[in-house]
Scaffold this active site. Structure first.
Site, PDB file in Angstrom:
ATOM      1  N   GLU A  57      -1.189   5.823  -8.613  1.00 15.90           N
ATOM      2  CA  GLU A  57      -1.992   6.889  -8.001  1.00 15.90           C
ATOM      3  C   GLU A  57      -1.778   8.210  -8.729  1.00 15.90           C
ATOM      4  OE1 GLU A  57      -2.362   7.124  -3.864  1.00 15.90           O
ATOM      5  OE2 GLU A  57      -3.113   9.165  -3.920  1.00 15.90           O
TER       6      GLU A  57
ATOM      7  N   HIS B 271      -9.334   5.236  -1.871  1.00 20.05           N
ATOM      8  CA  HIS B 271      -8.583   5.179  -0.608  1.00 20.05           C
ATOM      9  C   HIS B 271      -9.401   5.874   0.476  1.00 20.05           C
ATOM     10  CE1 HIS B 271      -4.421   3.800  -1.672  1.00 20.05           C
ATOM     11  NE2 HIS B 271      -5.023   3.816  -2.852  1.00 20.05           N
TER      12      HIS B 271
ATOM     13  N   ASP C 287       0.848  -1.193   0.000  1.00 21.26           N
ATOM     14  CA  ASP C 287       0.000   0.000   0.000  1.00 21.26           C
ATOM     15  C   ASP C 287       0.892   1.256   0.000  1.00 21.26           C
ATOM     16  OD1 ASP C 287      -2.400   1.459   0.256  1.00 21.26           O
ATOM     17  OD2 ASP C 287      -2.321   1.416   2.439  1.00 21.26           O
TER      18      ASP C 287
HETATM   19  P1  13P Z   1      -8.413   4.665   6.059  1.00 24.39           P
HETATM   20  O1  13P Z   1      -7.389   4.470   7.125  1.00 24.39           O
HETATM   21  O2  13P Z   1      -8.976   6.053   6.092  1.00 24.39           O
HETATM   22  O3  13P Z   1      -9.474   3.619   6.085  1.00 24.39           O
HETATM   23  O4  13P Z   1      -7.664   4.574   4.650  1.00 24.39           O
HETATM   24  C1  13P Z   1      -7.032   3.387   4.282  1.00 24.39           C
HETATM   25  C2  13P Z   1      -6.288   3.523   3.008  1.00 24.39           C
HETATM   26  O5  13P Z   1      -6.694   4.232   2.101  1.00 24.39           O
HETATM   27  C3  13P Z   1      -5.056   2.765   2.851  1.00 24.39           C
HETATM   28  O6  13P Z   1      -4.403   3.058   1.665  1.00 24.39           O
END
Ligand code: 13P
Length: 279
Positions: A135, A197, A84
């Protein structure tokens, strides 16, 4: 066996539902998410931030843990292990460690450099059968649909585009998602599965509308952390850790783990991916 996120996301986009990416932090998180996906027969994406990867001692540990669990828990739904918000270097480390998917977050580079680096990583990752998320437009802002189109054309598997979403809790005065931007992006990028996201705290009706406009992957992290913390606090405040062997970590962490599982099941139902592992 881990799979790339390509097939599950293409199916989600065509079927008008979204697959959840739930971020993992440790063994309890991973186990709870996998059990929730198996119970609901939903495909799932395990997200690992660079910070969480480091916390778990490195990407190889993560790969070993996840592969072991898939086998020991007899997980039969499709599972992707995804980096991520990866840096350029982080992407290469995950490609080597055995992840099945990466996100290269080049949104802070000038668009030309983002394109150059994304192109290179797509080539390397695709050679290994991995999926790639790119992204465009930083979190909180709105992406330029034309830039989204240029990046989508690089052969990425899924595209995250800023539409006013942020990580963590949304402030009281948040104006909501920009569906106008999302619609314009979807018009230009066609079949490309779009990624939302900052799934935490977005009202259910906005989630559903986003899915109807081409969002096929939704990331959730903070909401599972809050659920875990809340359940753990209740256990301790009720003095349960002081009763018998209530301090045993397997007991102490159980309510939090159960809360994560419940949260993931709720999201899977909301995103519409329940039962889709078998279609
Ligand atoms: P949140 O922590 O707001 O749920 O976002 C998670 C995210 O987008 C990880 O890339």
């Amino acid at each position: 066996m881990l799979v790339s996120a390509k097939e599950m996301l293409n199916k989600a986009k065509a079927g008008h539902y979204a697959v959840g990416q739930f971020n993992i932090n440790n063994l309890e998180w991973t186990k709870s998410i996998l059990l929730a996906a198996e119970e609901t027969r939903s495909p799932v994406i395990l997200g690992v931030s660079e910070g969480a990867g480091k916390y778990m001692t490195g990407y190889k540990t993560v790969v070993g843990m996840v592969n072991g669990m898939l086998e020991e828990l007899n997980i039969s739904v499709p599972v992707a292990l995804h980096l991520d918000h990866g840096s350029y270097e982080g992407c290469y480390k995950c490609i080597e460690a055995g992840f099945s998917s990466i996100m290269f977050d080049g949104s802070h580079y000038p668009i030309e450099e983002n394109i150059e680096k994304t192109k290179e990583l797509v080539k390397v990752a695709k050679g290994k059968g991995m999926s790639v998320e790119a992204e465009v437009g930083s979190i909180g802002g709105c992406a330029d649909p034309k830039e989204c189109k240029s990046v989508a054309d690089l052969g990425v598997t899924m595209l995250a585009a800023g539409i006013g979403n942020i990580h963590g809790k949304y402030p009281e005065n948040w104006e909501g998602l920009s569906f106008e931007t999302l619609d314009a992006i979807q018009q230009l990028t066609g079949d490309m599965p779009l990624v939302l996201h900052g799934g935490t705290g977005i009202p259910d009706d906005m989630i559903k509308k986003a899915i109807s406009l081409g969002v096929a992957k939704i990331n959730v992290n903070t909401e599972c952390q809050l659920a875990f913390a809340d359940a753990t606090r209740k256990y301790i405040e009720a003095g349960k850790d002081l009763e018998g062997k209530g301090f045993d970590p397997r007991k102490l962490l159980a309510p939090g783990a159960e809360a994560i599982k419940d949260m993931v099941i709720t999201k899977i139902k909301l995103f519409g991916s329940e039962g889709k592992a078998d279609e």
